[in-house]
Structures are given as structure tokens and as C-alpha cells.
Write a protein that holds these residues in place. Structure first.
Motif, PDB file in Angstrom:
ATOM      1  N   VAL A 134       0.874  -1.179   0.000  1.00  0.00           N
ATOM      2  CA  VAL A 134       0.000   0.000   0.000  1.00  0.00           C
ATOM      3  C   VAL A 134       0.908   1.224   0.000  1.00  0.00           C
ATOM      4  CG1 VAL A 134      -1.725   1.291   1.296  1.00  0.00           C
ATOM      5  CG2 VAL A 134      -1.861  -1.209   1.180  1.00  0.00           C
ATOM      6  N   ILE A 135       0.611   2.169  -0.883  1.00  0.00           N
ATOM      7  CA  ILE A 135       1.469   3.333  -1.090  1.00  0.00           C
ATOM      8  C   ILE A 135       0.755   4.595  -0.631  1.00  0.00           C
ATOM      9  CG2 ILE A 135       2.823   4.618  -2.785  1.00  0.00           C
ATOM     10  CD1 ILE A 135       3.631   1.657  -2.479  1.00  0.00           C
ATOM     11  N   GLU A 136       1.474   5.446   0.117  1.00  0.00           N
ATOM     12  CA  GLU A 136       0.990   6.780   0.464  1.00  0.00           C
ATOM     13  C   GLU A 136       2.128   7.777   0.263  1.00  0.00           C
ATOM     14  OE1 GLU A 136      -0.946   7.617   4.091  1.00  0.00           O
ATOM     15  OE2 GLU A 136      -2.581   6.185   3.779  1.00  0.00           O
ATOM     16  N   ASP A 137       1.824   8.875  -0.388  1.00  0.00           N
ATOM     17  CA  ASP A 137       2.809   9.944  -0.612  1.00  0.00           C
ATOM     18  C   ASP A 137       4.099   9.415  -1.240  1.00  0.00           C
ATOM     19  OD1 ASP A 137       1.085  11.878   0.461  1.00  0.00           O
ATOM     20  OD2 ASP A 137       1.762  11.402   2.498  1.00  0.00           O
ATOM     21  N   GLY A 138       3.923   8.501  -2.179  1.00  0.00           N
ATOM     22  CA  GLY A 138       5.069   8.035  -2.955  1.00  0.00           C
ATOM     23  C   GLY A 138       5.961   7.020  -2.296  1.00  0.00           C
ATOM     24  N   ARG A 139       5.502   6.394  -1.206  1.00  0.00           N
ATOM     25  CA  ARG A 139       6.311   5.340  -0.589  1.00  0.00           C
ATOM     26  C   ARG A 139       5.409   4.282   0.022  1.00  0.00           C
ATOM     27  NH1 ARG A 139       8.428   6.509   5.447  1.00  0.00           N
ATOM     28  NH2 ARG A 139       6.652   7.676   6.258  1.00  0.00           N
ATOM     29  N   ALA A 140       5.957   3.091   0.181  1.00  0.00           N
ATOM     30  CA  ALA A 140       5.208   1.989   0.780  1.00  0.00           C
ATOM     31  C   ALA A 140       5.028   2.234   2.269  1.00  0.00           C
ATOM     32  CB  ALA A 140       5.942   0.678   0.556  1.00  0.00           C
ATOM     33  N   VAL A 141       3.808   1.995   2.757  1.00  0.00           N
ATOM     34  CA  VAL A 141       3.539   2.134   4.190  1.00  0.00           C
ATOM     35  C   VAL A 141       3.124   0.800   4.816  1.00  0.00           C
ATOM     36  CG1 VAL A 141       2.956   4.568   3.981  1.00  0.00           C
ATOM     37  CG2 VAL A 141       1.138   2.859   3.812  1.00  0.00           C
ATOM     38  N   SER A 142       2.744  -0.164   3.986  1.00  0.00           N
ATOM     39  CA  SER A 142       2.396  -1.502   4.468  1.00  0.00           C
ATOM     40  C   SER A 142       2.662  -2.466   3.330  1.00  0.00           C
ATOM     41  CB  SER A 142       0.922  -1.566   4.887  1.00  0.00           C
ATOM     42  OG  SER A 142       0.603  -2.836   5.429  1.00  0.00           O
ATOM     43  N   LEU A 143       3.113  -3.675   3.671  1.00  0.00           N
ATOM     44  CA  LEU A 143       3.424  -4.637   2.626  1.00  0.00           C
ATOM     45  C   LEU A 143       3.043  -6.048   3.052  1.00  0.00           C
ATOM     46  CD1 LEU A 143       6.167  -6.409   3.490  1.00  0.00           C
ATOM     47  CD2 LEU A 143       7.291  -4.261   2.936  1.00  0.00           C
ATOM     48  N   PHE A 164       1.507   4.182  10.488  1.00  0.00           N
ATOM     49  CA  PHE A 164       0.383   3.909   9.589  1.00  0.00           C
ATOM     50  C   PHE A 164      -0.432   2.690  10.027  1.00  0.00           C
ATOM     51  CE2 PHE A 164       3.384   6.433   7.223  1.00  0.00           C
ATOM     52  CZ  PHE A 164       2.582   7.296   6.490  1.00  0.00           C
ATOM     53  N   ARG A 165      -0.231   2.245  11.243  1.00  0.00           N
ATOM     54  CA  ARG A 165      -0.979   1.087  11.746  1.00  0.00           C
ATOM     55  C   ARG A 165      -2.382   1.492  12.172  1.00  0.00           C
ATOM     56  NH1 ARG A 165       4.251  -1.420  14.998  1.00  0.00           N
ATOM     57  NH2 ARG A 165       5.358  -2.032  13.083  1.00  0.00           N
ATOM     58  N   GLU A 166      -3.238   0.480  12.285  1.00  0.00           N
ATOM     59  CA  GLU A 166      -4.641   0.662  12.683  1.00  0.00           C
ATOM     60  C   GLU A 166      -5.430   1.503  11.677  1.00  0.00           C
ATOM     61  OE1 GLU A 166      -5.747  -1.109  15.136  1.00  0.00           O
ATOM     62  OE2 GLU A 166      -3.753  -1.770  15.783  1.00  0.00           O
ATOM     63  N   ARG A 167      -5.048   1.469  10.417  1.00  0.00           N
ATOM     64  CA  ARG A 167      -5.774   2.192   9.376  1.00  0.00           C
ATOM     65  C   ARG A 167      -6.314   1.258   8.292  1.00  0.00           C
ATOM     66  NH1 ARG A 167      -2.148   7.587   7.930  1.00  0.00           N
ATOM     67  NH2 ARG A 167      -1.422   8.059  10.043  1.00  0.00           N
ATOM     68  N   GLY A 168      -6.157  -0.031   8.486  1.00  0.00           N
ATOM     69  CA  GLY A 168      -6.638  -0.988   7.493  1.00  0.00           C
ATOM     70  C   GLY A 168      -5.645  -1.290   6.391  1.00  0.00           C
ATOM     71  N   HIS A 169      -4.438  -0.705   6.466  1.00  0.00           N
ATOM     72  CA  HIS A 169      -3.473  -0.911   5.388  1.00  0.00           C
ATOM     73  C   HIS A 169      -2.968  -2.352   5.336  1.00  0.00           C
ATOM     74  CE1 HIS A 169      -3.695   3.206   4.475  1.00  0.00           C
ATOM     75  NE2 HIS A 169      -2.814   3.673   5.355  1.00  0.00           N
ATOM     76  N   ARG A 201      -6.530  -9.589  14.242  1.00  0.00           N
ATOM     77  CA  ARG A 201      -7.639  -8.758  13.746  1.00  0.00           C
ATOM     78  C   ARG A 201      -7.607  -8.664  12.217  1.00  0.00           C
ATOM     79  NH1 ARG A 201      -6.456  -5.619  18.408  1.00  0.00           N
ATOM     80  NH2 ARG A 201      -5.205  -4.127  17.197  1.00  0.00           N
ATOM     81  N   VAL A 202      -6.419  -8.613  11.641  1.00  0.00           N
ATOM     82  CA  VAL A 202      -6.311  -8.621  10.179  1.00  0.00           C
ATOM     83  C   VAL A 202      -6.918  -9.898   9.621  1.00  0.00           C
ATOM     84  CG1 VAL A 202      -4.684  -8.745   8.248  1.00  0.00           C
ATOM     85  CG2 VAL A 202      -4.308  -7.092  10.080  1.00  0.00           C
ATOM     86  N   ALA A 203      -6.585 -11.035  10.215  1.00  0.00           N
ATOM     87  CA  ALA A 203      -7.144 -12.305   9.754  1.00  0.00           C
ATOM     88  C   ALA A 203      -8.666 -12.308   9.852  1.00  0.00           C
ATOM     89  CB  ALA A 203      -6.557 -13.454  10.567  1.00  0.00           C
ATOM     90  N   ALA A 204      -9.190 -11.781  10.957  1.00  0.00           N
ATOM     91  CA  ALA A 204     -10.644 -11.741  11.133  1.00  0.00           C
ATOM     92  C   ALA A 204     -11.291 -10.819  10.101  1.00  0.00           C
ATOM     93  CB  ALA A 204     -10.983 -11.280  12.548  1.00  0.00           C
ATOM     94  N   LYS A 205     -10.679  -9.671   9.843  1.00  0.00           N
ATOM     95  CA  LYS A 205     -11.224  -8.714   8.875  1.00  0.00           C
ATOM     96  C   LYS A 205     -11.305  -9.320   7.478  1.00  0.00           C
ATOM     97  CE  LYS A 205     -10.011  -4.465   9.386  1.00  0.00           C
ATOM     98  NZ  LYS A 205      -9.274  -3.168   9.412  1.00  0.00           N
ATOM     99  N   LEU A 206     -10.357 -10.200   7.159  1.00  0.00           N
ATOM    100  CA  LEU A 206     -10.311 -10.805   5.830  1.00  0.00           C
ATOM    101  C   LEU A 206     -11.123 -12.094   5.739  1.00  0.00           C
ATOM    102  CD1 LEU A 206      -6.530 -10.259   5.033  1.00  0.00           C
ATOM    103  CD2 LEU A 206      -8.478  -8.909   4.252  1.00  0.00           C
ATOM    104  N   GLY A 207     -11.769 -12.493   6.825  1.00  0.00           N
ATOM    105  CA  GLY A 207     -12.556 -13.719   6.804  1.00  0.00           C
ATOM    106  C   GLY A 207     -11.716 -14.966   6.679  1.00  0.00           C
ATOM    107  N   ALA A 208     -10.490 -14.918   7.211  1.00  0.00           N
ATOM    108  CA  ALA A 208      -9.588 -16.063   7.120  1.00  0.00           C
ATOM    109  C   ALA A 208     -10.139 -17.244   7.921  1.00  0.00           C
ATOM    110  CB  ALA A 208      -8.207 -15.682   7.634  1.00  0.00           C
ATOM    111  N   THR A 209      -9.849 -18.438   7.444  1.00  0.00           N
ATOM    112  CA  THR A 209     -10.276 -19.670   8.102  1.00  0.00           C
ATOM    113  C   THR A 209      -9.140 -20.194   8.968  1.00  0.00           C
ATOM    114  OG1 THR A 209     -11.727 -20.267   6.270  1.00  0.00           O
ATOM    115  CG2 THR A 209     -11.028 -22.047   7.738  1.00  0.00           C
TER     116      THR A 209
END
Length: 224
Positions: A134-143, A164-169, A201-209
Motif C-alpha cells: 500500500v502506497i501513500e505519498d510516494g512510498r510503501a507504508v504496508s506490505l 500507519f498502523r490501525e488504518r486498514g493498510h 484482527r487482520v485475519a478476522a477482517k479478511l474472513g480467514a479460516t
């Protein structure tokens, strides 16, 4: 796939094995030592794996302990110095998820997007594909990238810059990565530690099994 089949894929993606199914090292382009012991628990049963240099009699003693993790750790500690004990859930990303933000594929042509936060990942770009950010202002903030790779399954490696955490990135990066892995014909797998609530929480948000729970013990060479 059944939970037990998924767990077998998971451990085979994590580690390279010898002909006896003993762990030799991590399954990475720059391998690190394998743990002394791995236990993957599912509702259908468990998988045990031992490091290749553990004596046969010790492996038999460990397997006889079943899933008694504290006793397993104590027995291993009597044979080798323990450096780390890990436990945590293991997931499969079976269904597409809609990311909250766009992510871009990272390759040689645009790897400079990682500079200023993810410089340590630059050498990994050719070896850890798919590689999404995920890119913001010309650089990666999450990968999210494939850090352990089989033809049939990839394991996710995820990192987000602290500011940049806790923003859904992270969820966006993982969702885009998982879709790229599925398009390649492989299964996207995701695991984390039991104390990493944000990653869960990321796993839950994505519906991971969640198909199981990992337990592994890392340490030095067994004593003679």
C-alpha cells in the motif's frame, strides 16, 4: 481442504525437510535454522516434526508426550538450550476480500517505493513474489509478500510502518497478496503469534479460516 491437510501444507511451506520428514532449515531464499520441534494442532489431529539433528530416542520421547506442551519444552531443555517458544493460530485465506485501499505489485522496476521504511526488504523483492504494498505519498507504508513458497501454498509476511498502523493498510496489503497467490494457482496461508492481537484482527477482517494452532520450540544444538 481438511484442517489436517492444510496443516501439512503449512509446515511443508515453513520448513525444508529431509527424506525422513525431519526439519532441516526454514524454507526461504536465505534459510535460517529450523526449530527443534514443531507441533501443529487441528480439530482432526496433530502433526509433529523434529529437527534433523535430534537423536531418535529423544524424538520418540517427545512424540510419546502427545500435546503436553510444557512437558515437551522441559524435555527439550534438558537436551538443548531453548531460545524461543512460539504458539499461535494458523489461517488459510480461502475467499477473496475487498481491500480498504489499493495495493500495488512491487518488482525490480518500482522497488524504490520501499525505501525510507522497508529498506531491509529490498533484497527480498525478486525472491518473495507476489510482493504487494500500500502506497501513500510516494512510498510503501504496508506490505505483504510470500516469505515461504511451495508450488501449492505460500506463507504471508506482513509489515506496516508504525505511524500507519490501525488504518486498514495491512488488511489491504494481505488481501491483494492473497488474490495474487490464488491467481498463481497456490493457496495463501497466514499465521501469527498468540500475543499479536493486531495480526489476528487482520485475519478476522479478511474472513480467514483458522485451521489450527502452531507450537514450536527453537534452540541450539542438542548436548552430547
Amino acid at each position: 481442504m481438511s484442517p489436517l491437510v492444510l496443516m501439512r501444507l503449512h509446515v511443508d511451506a515453513l520448513y525444508r525437510h529431509d527424506a525422513r520428514s525431519r526439519m532441516v532449515c526454514s524454507n526461504e531464499w536465505r534459510p535460517s535454522p529450523a526449530p527443534l520441534f514443531f507441533l501443529g494442532r487441528t480439530r482432526q489431529g496433530s502433526i509433529w516434526r523434529f529437527r534433523a539433528d535430534l537423536p531418535e530416542e529423544l524424538c520418540a520421547e517427545l512424540e510419546a508426550l502427545g500435546e503436553r506442551e510444557s512437558e515437551i519444552a522441559r524435555l527439550l531443555e534438558s537436551h538443548a538450550p531453548i531460545e524461543r517458544i512460539w504458539t499461535g493460530p494458523a489461517y488459510a485465506l480461502l475467499q477473496p476480500a475487498r481491500p480498504a485501499a489499493d495495493a500495488v505489485a512491487i518488482g525490480a522496476a518500482n522497488a524504490d517505493l520501499l525505501r525510507g521504511g522497508f529498506d531491509a526488504w529490498l533484497d527480498d523483492v525478486p525472491h518473495r513474489q507476489p510482493f504487494l504494498a500500500v502506497i501513500e505519498d510516494g512510498r510503501a507504508v504496508s506490505l505483504c509478500a510470500s516469505v515461504r513458497i511451495l508450488s501449492s501454498a505460500h506463507e504471508a509476511g506482513v509489515e506496516t510502518l508504525p505511524a500507519f498502523r490501525e488504518r486498514g493498510h495491512a488488511a489491504s496489503a494481505v488481501a491483494a497478496w492473497a488474490e495474487a497467490v490464488r491467481r498463481s494457482g497456490a493457496l495463501p496461508l497466514y499465521s501469527t503469534s498468540s500475543d499479536n492481537a493486531a495480526s489476528q484482527r487482520v485475519a478476522a477482517k479478511l474472513g480467514a479460516t483458522q485451521f489450527g494452532v502452531d507450537f514450536h520450540v527453537s534452540g541450539g544444538r542438542p548436548s552430547d
